[in-house]
Every structure is written in C-alpha cells, then in structure tokens.
Design a protein around this motif. Structure first.
Motif, short mmCIF file in Angstrom:
data_model
loop_
_atom_site.label_atom_id
_atom_site.label_comp_id
_atom_site.label_asym_id
_atom_site.label_seq_id
_atom_site.Cartn_x
_atom_site.Cartn_y
_atom_site.Cartn_z
N LEU A 1 -4.69 -6.58 -10.28
CA LEU A 1 -3.42 -6.80 -10.92
C LEU A 1 -3.51 -6.99 -12.18
N ARG A 2 -4.66 -7.43 -12.74
CA ARG A 2 -4.72 -7.46 -14.22
C ARG A 2 -4.89 -6.11 -14.70
N ARG A 3 -5.56 -5.24 -14.25
CA ARG A 3 -5.79 -3.89 -14.67
C ARG A 3 -4.35 -3.28 -14.86
N GLY A 4 -3.48 -3.45 -13.69
CA GLY A 4 -2.24 -2.82 -13.81
C GLY A 4 -1.21 -3.62 -14.94
N ALA A 5 -1.57 -4.86 -15.00
CA ALA A 5 -0.67 -5.72 -16.08
C ALA A 5 -0.93 -5.08 -17.34
N ASP A 6 -2.26 -5.09 -17.90
CA ASP A 6 -2.73 -4.45 -19.05
C ASP A 6 -2.45 -3.12 -19.25
N ARG A 7 -2.43 -1.93 -18.27
CA ARG A 7 -1.91 -0.76 -18.57
C ARG A 7 -0.42 -0.75 -18.81
N LEU A 8 0.25 -1.81 -18.14
CA LEU A 8 1.97 -1.74 -18.42
C LEU A 8 1.99 -2.39 -19.81
N ALA A 9 1.30 -3.36 -20.07
CA ALA A 9 1.54 -3.88 -21.56
C ALA A 9 1.39 -3.15 -22.61
N GLY A 10 0.00 -2.47 -22.36
CA GLY A 10 -0.57 -1.50 -23.58
C GLY A 10 -0.20 -0.23 -23.39
N GLU B 1 0.11 -14.13 -13.11
CA GLU B 1 0.09 -15.37 -12.61
C GLU B 1 -0.44 -15.39 -11.09
N LEU B 2 -0.41 -14.26 -10.28
CA LEU B 2 -0.53 -13.88 -9.03
C LEU B 2 -2.08 -14.00 -8.98
N ALA B 3 -2.66 -12.96 -10.28
CA ALA B 3 -4.07 -13.08 -10.26
C ALA B 3 -4.75 -14.36 -10.38
N ASP B 4 -4.21 -15.12 -11.29
CA ASP B 4 -4.71 -16.44 -11.51
C ASP B 4 -4.67 -17.34 -10.28
N ARG B 5 -3.65 -17.44 -9.67
CA ARG B 5 -3.48 -18.17 -8.38
C ARG B 5 -4.44 -17.85 -7.32
N PHE C 1 0.69 -1.06 0.05
CA PHE C 1 0.05 0.02 0.12
C PHE C 1 0.91 1.14 -0.08
N HIS C 2 1.84 1.26 0.77
CA HIS C 2 2.97 2.31 1.00
C HIS C 2 3.67 2.42 -0.49
N ALA C 3 4.11 1.40 -1.13
CA ALA C 3 4.68 1.39 -2.42
C ALA C 3 3.79 2.03 -3.32
N HIS C 4 2.66 1.76 -3.27
CA HIS C 4 1.63 2.42 -4.28
C HIS C 4 1.64 3.91 -4.33
N GLY D 1 0.30 1.98 -13.98
CA GLY D 1 0.41 0.48 -14.02
C GLY D 1 1.03 -0.05 -12.54
N LEU D 2 2.39 0.56 -12.32
CA LEU D 2 2.97 -0.14 -11.10
C LEU D 2 2.16 0.17 -9.92
N ALA D 3 1.71 1.24 -9.82
CA ALA D 3 0.69 1.80 -8.59
C ALA D 3 -0.44 0.45 -8.57
N GLN D 4 -0.96 0.39 -9.58
CA GLN D 4 -1.95 -0.82 -9.63
C GLN D 4 -1.53 -2.06 -9.21
N LEU D 5 -0.50 -2.33 -9.57
CA LEU D 5 0.16 -3.82 -9.18
C LEU D 5 0.29 -3.69 -7.79
N ALA D 6 0.62 -2.77 -7.03
CA ALA D 6 0.93 -2.47 -5.81
C ALA D 6 -0.33 -2.51 -4.80
#
Length: 176
Positions: free
Chosen positions: A116-125, A146-150, A70-73, A93-98
């Motif tokens: 996690l998926r929203r952040g990954a999509d922002r980073l990828a796209g 992977e973490l989202a799926d798990r 949360f603090h990293a975000h 994207g990094l903030a969304q991952l955090a």
C-alpha cells in the motif's frame, strides 16, 4: 498431466497455457488464492485485455467493490503494459494498491502495508497524468497510507476487501 488444461495425473509437471507458458490451472478464490484442483473458484480475469482508461477504471472499481482486489490488480496490470509509458506510474501505483489490499485481506498485514505504501509513493511521486481520467490520486494516496497504518497498528487480522475498497474516481469526475 494435460499441460493445457492443468489436469493432473499424480501431481507431475507444471500447468501450461495453450502457448506453452507456465500458468497455474488451479481455480482461485476471490482474493486470488489457489484452491485445490477440482474446487469451484471464481472466474479468472482474462490477461492481456486492452481497455481504454475509462473502461479500466470502471472494471477495476467493479472488482474492488465485489471484494476482488487481486482481480482488479490484473486489470491495472493490463493498463500499464498496454498504455503509454507516460502513464506507467499511475497504473502501476494503482495495481500496487490493489495488491496491498489483497494482502491485507488475506491477513498479511506487513506485506499489505508495504505494498500500500509503495503504491501510494508511486502515485504521489510519479509522472503526473493530466486529468488522470478522473482518478482521485490524492484521495487514494491518503486511503492507502491510512489503511497501511491501521493494519500495522494492531487492527483486525484480515480486513474485509469489499468494505475497505477505495473509490477510484473523484465524486464529480465524468464517467466516460
């Protein structure tokens, strides 16, 4: 209530910062959850700090490694608000991952996976940032998915934020 310190008198009113903006004065735990007034929390991340990209990545990694996503975000949020528009997708994207890791660590598997998926999509796209300051964008996208799926796949109720913390930089990236 003292509006600048958050001292409550019977629970009336809203906490305010010295500029008069609404801001909870309640202490927070390492995952950013509010604690009761008077409880001992972890130090808050100061807001509005302008850091260079290298310092942003180092501070965010330190907080992630300490189990404080949360603090990293908040560190990434400062970067996207103070940095160039061309880098907005990277820092958001990094903030969304955090935040996604924060929710997963709090036991909110569905919300964590969604962020996690929203952040990954922002980073990828998003707009590519040349060199991206040594940030392992591809590795982070894979980690987040992977973490989202798990977590959605019936994994533990809450993940350990420190154990799941991603490495932000490529192994051979300069540590400016």
């Amino acid at each position: 209530m003292n509006r600048t310190t958050g001292d409550h008198e019977g629970g009336r009113g809203r906490d305010r910062d010295p500029a008069g903006r609404a801001r909870s004065a309640r202490p927070r735990d390492g995952l950013g959850r509010p604690l009761p007034y008077g409880a001992e929390g972890v130090p808050r991340q100061p807001e509005g700090v302008v850091r260079g990209p290298g310092e942003t990545v180092r501070e965010a990694q330190r907080l992630l490694d300490a189990g404080m996503p949360f603090h990293a975000h908040e560190v990434f949020e400062d970067a996207w608000k103070s940095g160039p528009e061309a880098e907005r997708d990277l820092w958001q994207g990094l903030a969304q991952l955090a935040v996604g890791l924060t929710h997963a660590a709090r036991g909110n598997a569905a919300g964590g996976a969604r962020l996690l998926r929203r952040g990954a999509d922002r980073l990828a796209g998003g707009r590519p940032v040349p060199g991206a300051y040594g940030i392992d964008v591809g590795g982070l996208v894979a980690w987040a998915r992977e973490l989202a799926d798990r977590t959605e796949g019936g994994g533990p109720v809450a993940v350990d934020a420190a154990a799941e913390a991603p490495r932000l930089r490529l192994q051979d990236a300069p540590q400016d």
